[in-house]
Scaffold this active site. Structure first.
Site, PDB file in Angstrom:
ATOM      1  N   LYS A 102       0.844  -1.204   0.000  1.00 47.36           N
ATOM      2  CA  LYS A 102       0.000   0.000   0.000  1.00 47.36           C
ATOM      3  C   LYS A 102       0.875   1.247   0.000  1.00 47.36           C
ATOM      4  O   LYS A 102       1.675   1.452   0.911  1.00 47.36           O
ATOM      5  CB  LYS A 102      -0.920   0.002   1.223  1.00 47.36           C
ATOM      6  CG  LYS A 102      -1.854   1.212   1.280  1.00 47.36           C
ATOM      7  CD  LYS A 102      -2.918   1.040   2.339  1.00 47.36           C
ATOM      8  CE  LYS A 102      -2.525   1.559   3.687  1.00 47.36           C
ATOM      9  NZ  LYS A 102      -2.462   3.026   3.796  1.00 47.36           N
ATOM     10  N   ASP A 139      -3.300   4.209  -2.308  1.00 46.58           N
ATOM     11  CA  ASP A 139      -4.290   4.662  -1.319  1.00 46.58           C
ATOM     12  C   ASP A 139      -4.302   6.190  -1.272  1.00 46.58           C
ATOM     13  O   ASP A 139      -3.809   6.797  -0.329  1.00 46.58           O
ATOM     14  CB  ASP A 139      -3.902   4.056   0.045  1.00 46.58           C
ATOM     15  CG  ASP A 139      -4.879   4.406   1.151  1.00 46.58           C
ATOM     16  OD1 ASP A 139      -6.018   4.797   0.844  1.00 46.58           O
ATOM     17  OD2 ASP A 139      -4.499   4.268   2.331  1.00 46.58           O
ATOM     18  N   LYS A 199      -7.285   7.951  -2.038  1.00 46.68           N
ATOM     19  CA  LYS A 199      -8.674   8.349  -1.725  1.00 46.68           C
ATOM     20  C   LYS A 199      -9.121   9.576  -2.520  1.00 46.68           C
ATOM     21  O   LYS A 199      -9.405  10.642  -1.948  1.00 46.68           O
ATOM     22  CB  LYS A 199      -8.814   8.631  -0.230  1.00 46.68           C
ATOM     23  CG  LYS A 199      -8.392   7.480   0.664  1.00 46.68           C
ATOM     24  CD  LYS A 199      -8.600   7.829   2.128  1.00 46.68           C
ATOM     25  CE  LYS A 199      -8.141   6.742   3.057  1.00 46.68           C
ATOM     26  NZ  LYS A 199      -6.662   6.589   3.117  1.00 46.68           N
ATOM     27  N   ASP A 254     -12.963  14.605  -5.621  1.00 46.72           N
ATOM     28  CA  ASP A 254     -12.913  15.871  -6.355  1.00 46.72           C
ATOM     29  C   ASP A 254     -14.081  15.871  -7.329  1.00 46.72           C
ATOM     30  O   ASP A 254     -14.936  14.986  -7.264  1.00 46.72           O
ATOM     31  CB  ASP A 254     -11.554  15.971  -7.091  1.00 46.72           C
ATOM     32  CG  ASP A 254     -11.081  17.408  -7.244  1.00 46.72           C
ATOM     33  OD1 ASP A 254     -11.905  18.251  -7.658  1.00 46.72           O
ATOM     34  OD2 ASP A 254      -9.897  17.692  -6.980  1.00 46.72           O
ATOM     35  N   THR A 297     -12.704   6.023   9.553  1.00 47.46           N
ATOM     36  CA  THR A 297     -12.900   5.478  10.908  1.00 47.46           C
ATOM     37  C   THR A 297     -12.431   6.457  11.990  1.00 47.46           C
ATOM     38  O   THR A 297     -12.658   6.227  13.167  1.00 47.46           O
ATOM     39  CB  THR A 297     -12.179   4.129  11.071  1.00 47.46           C
ATOM     40  OG1 THR A 297     -10.845   4.300  10.625  1.00 47.46           O
ATOM     41  CG2 THR A 297     -12.857   3.039  10.303  1.00 47.46           C
ATOM     42  N   ARG A 348       2.358  -1.982  10.946  1.00 45.96           N
ATOM     43  CA  ARG A 348       3.354  -2.118  12.009  1.00 45.96           C
ATOM     44  C   ARG A 348       3.621  -3.534  12.515  1.00 45.96           C
ATOM     45  O   ARG A 348       4.782  -3.845  12.807  1.00 45.96           O
ATOM     46  CB  ARG A 348       3.018  -1.147  13.149  1.00 45.96           C
ATOM     47  CG  ARG A 348       3.344   0.288  12.748  1.00 45.96           C
ATOM     48  CD  ARG A 348       2.642   1.293  13.608  1.00 45.96           C
ATOM     49  NE  ARG A 348       1.204   1.311  13.358  1.00 45.96           N
ATOM     50  CZ  ARG A 348       0.342   2.104  13.997  1.00 45.96           C
ATOM     51  NH1 ARG A 348       0.788   2.929  14.915  1.00 45.96           N
ATOM     52  NH2 ARG A 348      -0.930   2.075  13.691  1.00 45.96           N
TER      53      ARG A 348
HETATM   54  O1  C5P Z   1       0.426  -0.128  11.169  1.00 45.58           O
HETATM   55  P1  C5P Z   1      -1.009  -0.467  10.939  1.00 45.58           P
HETATM   56  O2  C5P Z   1      -1.242  -1.948  10.731  1.00 45.58           O
HETATM   57  O3  C5P Z   1      -1.913   0.115  11.998  1.00 45.58           O
HETATM   58  O4  C5P Z   1      -1.323   0.248   9.559  1.00 45.58           O
HETATM   59  C1  C5P Z   1      -2.582   0.266   8.991  1.00 45.58           C
HETATM   60  C2  C5P Z   1      -2.616   1.056   7.729  1.00 45.58           C
HETATM   61  O5  C5P Z   1      -3.989   1.169   7.348  1.00 45.58           O
HETATM   62  C3  C5P Z   1      -2.099   2.479   7.829  1.00 45.58           C
HETATM   63  O6  C5P Z   1      -1.529   2.811   6.547  1.00 45.58           O
HETATM   64  C4  C5P Z   1      -3.325   3.302   8.088  1.00 45.58           C
HETATM   65  O7  C5P Z   1      -3.243   4.601   7.583  1.00 45.58           O
HETATM   66  C5  C5P Z   1      -4.375   2.525   7.322  1.00 45.58           C
HETATM   67  N1  C5P Z   1      -5.722   2.702   7.835  1.00 45.58           N
HETATM   68  C6  C5P Z   1      -6.084   2.378   9.136  1.00 45.58           C
HETATM   69  N2  C5P Z   1      -7.364   2.557   9.552  1.00 45.58           N
HETATM   70  C7  C5P Z   1      -8.266   3.029   8.719  1.00 45.58           C
HETATM   71  C8  C5P Z   1      -7.942   3.344   7.407  1.00 45.58           C
HETATM   72  C9  C5P Z   1      -6.637   3.158   6.996  1.00 45.58           C
HETATM   73  O8  C5P Z   1      -5.268   1.941   9.909  1.00 45.58           O
HETATM   74  N3  C5P Z   1      -9.494   3.149   9.126  1.00 45.58           N
END
Ligand code: C5P
Length: 258
Positions: A50, A77, A79, A82, A141, A233
């Site tokens: 991503k 990603d 989003k 426009d 979210t 992460r």
């Molecule tokens: O590190 P982690 O597993 O939390 O990363 C999740 C990824 O998904 C990040 O790039 C974050 O911006 C994205 N994301 C999220 N929750 C959302 C939408 C996107 O964690 N509701």
């Protein structure tokens, strides 16, 4: 009166992909060399990478070309949100770039999403390229019901708004939505036919939660009906990243939820 059939939680999930292909690694790093080193290490281990606003703003479309050039598949990603003409043109560029998934905001409206779908299909067919998976973000979210009501003056419940926007996306011809783990089961009932659900906010039981609050484990999310899981992460911070991915794949396979 004919009774409409309520789909089973996972009935309208895309069945043709393997567990590994369902894993999307969020390349949330600030350095292009680091991002490319991760791609080199994990391109055969995960389904997609991503690329979000951070990496794209820093390194532009070139980072996407380089990942694809190395054999990685990309979820762009960005989003898009426009006017229809602008989103249509950006969507065509995403096709030309060769991304496998990209997304738009459903709040951009039906015409905007339809324009994106049309331009994507046209650009892909004109160049004989595969049509990327087009997903819609419903309500971020980071927003809760109080934000919706007070700031956006949306008075219906968050769940109803998310379901409504998912149906709108489906009507526009989008292939699916980005949704939190808590929304998966509800969305599986709200939409008809095959519809893709991509879910961030998943955490294996052995990983730290970081700043994620309403999480599910990868196997729970897949069992609830998710097609793709975005993981950042838990893999990025692992001592052995490959082993962390393998553990997630194994856990999903063992739970027999696919
Ligand atoms: O590190 P982690 O597993 O939390 O990363 C999740 C990824 O998904 C990040 O790039 C974050 O911006 C994205 N994301 C999220 N929750 C959302 C939408 C996107 O964690 N509701």
């Amino acid at each position: 009166m004919t009774k409409t059939k309520t789909p089973r939680a996972t009935e309208n999930r895309n069945p043709q992909i393997s567990t590994r292909e369902r894993i999307v690694l969020a390349l949330d790093v600030d350095d292009d060399r680091e991002a490319l080193a991760i791609v080199a290490e994990l391109k055969d281990s995960v389904g997609l990478f991503k690329v979000g606003h951070q990496l794209f703003t820093a390194y532009g479309p070139d980072i996407v070309r380089r990942i694809i050039g190395m054999g990685g598949r990309v979820f762009l990603d960005l989003k898009y949100h426009d006017i229809p003409n602008t989103v249509a043109k950006a969507s065509a560029e995403a096709v030309k770039l060769g991304v496998s998934i990209f997304n738009v905001h459903a709040l951009g409206g039906l015409d905007m999403m339809k324009a994106s779908v049309e331009a994507t299909n046209e650009a892909a067919h004109a160049r004989n390229l595969p049509v990327p998976l087009m997903l819609a973000v419903t309500i971020l979210t980071s927003m809760d019901e109080a934000n919706l009501r007070k700031e956006l003056k949306i008075t219906r419940s968050l769940k109803r708004e998310v379901s409504h926007l998912a149906r709108l996306a489906q009507r526009a011809g989008m292939h699916g939505v980005v949704a939190s783990p808590q929304e998966i089961s509800m969305l599986r009932k709200a939409v008809r036919g095959q519809f893709v659900i991509l879910t961030p906010g998943v955490r294996p039981a052995w990983a730290t939660k970081d700043d994620q609050k309403r999480i599910m484990t990868p196997n729970e999310a897949v069992a609830a009906g998710a097609d793709y899981l975005v993981v950042g992460r838990p893999v990025l911070k692992a001592q052995d990243r490959k082993a962390a991915v393998e553990k997630i794949v194994e856990e999903i396979n063992q739970s027999k939820s696919i």
